[in-house]
Design a protein around this motif. Structure first.
Motif, PDB file in Angstrom:
ATOM      1  N   VAL A 284      14.445  24.278  -5.381  1.00  0.00           N
ATOM      2  CA  VAL A 284      13.637  25.061  -5.932  1.00  0.00           C
ATOM      3  C   VAL A 284      13.024  23.742  -6.498  1.00  0.00           C
ATOM      4  O   VAL A 284      13.006  23.077  -6.902  1.00  0.00           O
TER       5      VAL A 284
ATOM      6  N   GLU B  47      21.050  27.073 -12.968  1.00  0.00           N
ATOM      7  CA  GLU B  47      21.992  28.507 -12.018  1.00  0.00           C
ATOM      8  C   GLU B  47      21.389  28.627 -10.764  1.00  0.00           C
ATOM      9  O   GLU B  47      21.805  28.438  -9.652  1.00  0.00           O
ATOM     10  N   ILE B  48      20.268  29.172 -11.111  1.00  0.00           N
ATOM     11  CA  ILE B  48      19.150  28.728  -9.362  1.00  0.00           C
ATOM     12  C   ILE B  48      19.142  27.786  -8.811  1.00  0.00           C
ATOM     13  O   ILE B  48      20.019  28.250  -7.246  1.00  0.00           O
TER      14      ILE B  48
ATOM     15  N   ARG C 112      22.745  38.526 -13.976  1.00  0.00           N
ATOM     16  CA  ARG C 112      21.878  36.189 -13.229  1.00  0.00           C
ATOM     17  C   ARG C 112      20.675  36.589 -14.576  1.00  0.00           C
ATOM     18  O   ARG C 112      20.141  35.009 -15.118  1.00  0.00           O
TER      19      ARG C 112
ATOM     20  N   HIS D  77      22.177  27.286  -5.630  1.00  0.00           N
ATOM     21  CA  HIS D  77      21.412  28.391  -4.200  1.00  0.00           C
ATOM     22  C   HIS D  77      20.254  28.036  -3.736  1.00  0.00           C
ATOM     23  O   HIS D  77      20.578  28.466  -2.315  1.00  0.00           O
TER      24      HIS D  77
ATOM     25  N   LEU E  61      14.506  36.747  -6.659  1.00  0.00           N
ATOM     26  CA  LEU E  61      15.767  35.860  -6.313  1.00  0.00           C
ATOM     27  C   LEU E  61      16.204  37.885  -5.221  1.00  0.00           C
ATOM     28  O   LEU E  61      16.769  37.115  -4.102  1.00  0.00           O
TER      29      LEU E  61
ATOM     30  N   THR F 222      21.572  40.480  -9.478  1.00  0.00           N
ATOM     31  CA  THR F 222      20.472  39.880 -10.371  1.00  0.00           C
ATOM     32  C   THR F 222      20.675  40.142 -11.794  1.00  0.00           C
ATOM     33  O   THR F 222      19.776  39.365 -12.514  1.00  0.00           O
TER      34      THR F 222
END
Length: 275
Positions: A206, A199-200, A141, A203, A169, A138
């Motif tokens: 959002v 990028e988040i 990231r 996965h 996250l 994290t």
């Protein structure tokens, strides 16, 4: 609505003293989708986030969350659950103002956030190898590994925003709600945040509420426009910004407001007042 949705808002109405903030709203987000939510002041954007996180109960209608359980397939009647239960099911929300612990370091903030699911005895045993890897990943990231030992109070505004995103996250949410994540940022910070959000979204699902239309145009794919508590328009950002209804109730008004604040100068950014 598709079975592939992680959350479904079904004919939800929210009324305060007889005024309908949301008016039989239908809204959904797919699994692994990045969605932007825009609209003029008073459109119901914040109330929708409150509904999704259990802070507000609908007057009628229902909210179904499909991310519960280890398989992520279990249905939950989200409109009946309290905030903490939805957090544990996998709903994470970042508010506009960063909520970090200023007296703790960046690393300690992430450790504190990671421990929200753990019992006190387990926390006293320290981090497991997997938890340590989660925090290290994290930090990379969100771009704050070089600042891991810095107190959160001394971070720049953008860094505090990224830290709060990191705190969410590490809790591994299935649905992440971001409320104006680039408010008050420099251009460079906005670009970094846009890349981070994209990028988040690789996965997890959002939802981004944002007023900065330049940011929306650059990083959004699908946009939902709320107006007077209803879904006015939804689709690819290129189509939405050309929709005459959207121009009339939002984009045009935002442009006029920006021009007025800048003395009528040309090229003013199309960004409305805070809702």
């Amino acid at each position: 609505m598709s079975a592939g949705n992680i959350v479904e808002v079904q004919r939800v109405t929210v009324s305060f003293d007889g005024f309908k903030v949301l008016d039989e709203l239908d809204f959904s987000i797919g699994r692994g989708e990045l969605r932007f939510l825009i609209g003029p002041n008073g459109a119901g954007k914040t109330t929708l986030l409150d509904i999704l996180t259990g802070r507000t109960r609908p007057s009628s209608g229902r909210v179904v969350f499909h991310g519960g359980g280890e398989s992520g397939q279990e249905r939950a009647e989200a409109h009946r659950l309290p905030e903490h239960a939805l957090v544990r099911l996998g709903v994470g929300r970042k508010f506009q103002t960063p909520a970090v612990f200023g007296s703790l370091t960046v690393l300690e903030n992430l450790e504190a956030a990671l421990g929200f699911r753990e019992s006190a005895p387990r926390l006293l045993r320290g981090l497991s190898a997997q938890q340590a890897r989660t925090i290290a990943d994290t930090l990379d990231r969100i771009g704050l590994r070089p600042r891991a030992d810095a107190r959160a109070a001394v971070l720049a505004h953008g860094e505090r925003q990224w830290l709060e995103i990191g705190m969410l996250l590490v809790q591994e949410p299935k649905l992440l709600l971001l409320d104006e994540p680039v408010a008050g940022m420099t251009r460079r910070e906005r670009d970094r945040t846009g890349e981070l959000v994209q990028e988040i979204a690789r996965h997890r699902s959002v939802l981004v509420v944002e007023h900065d239309m330049e940011f929306v145009r650059r990083y959004a794919s699908t946009v939902t426009v709320l107006h007077a508590g209803k879904r006015l328009c939804e689709g690819p950002v290129e189509e939405v910004q050309r929709d005459p209804r959207v121009i009339e109730v939002y984009l045009g008004r935002a442009h006029d407001a920006a021009r007025a604040r800048n003395g009528g100068g040309r090229g003013a950014a199309a960004r409305p007042e805070e809702r």
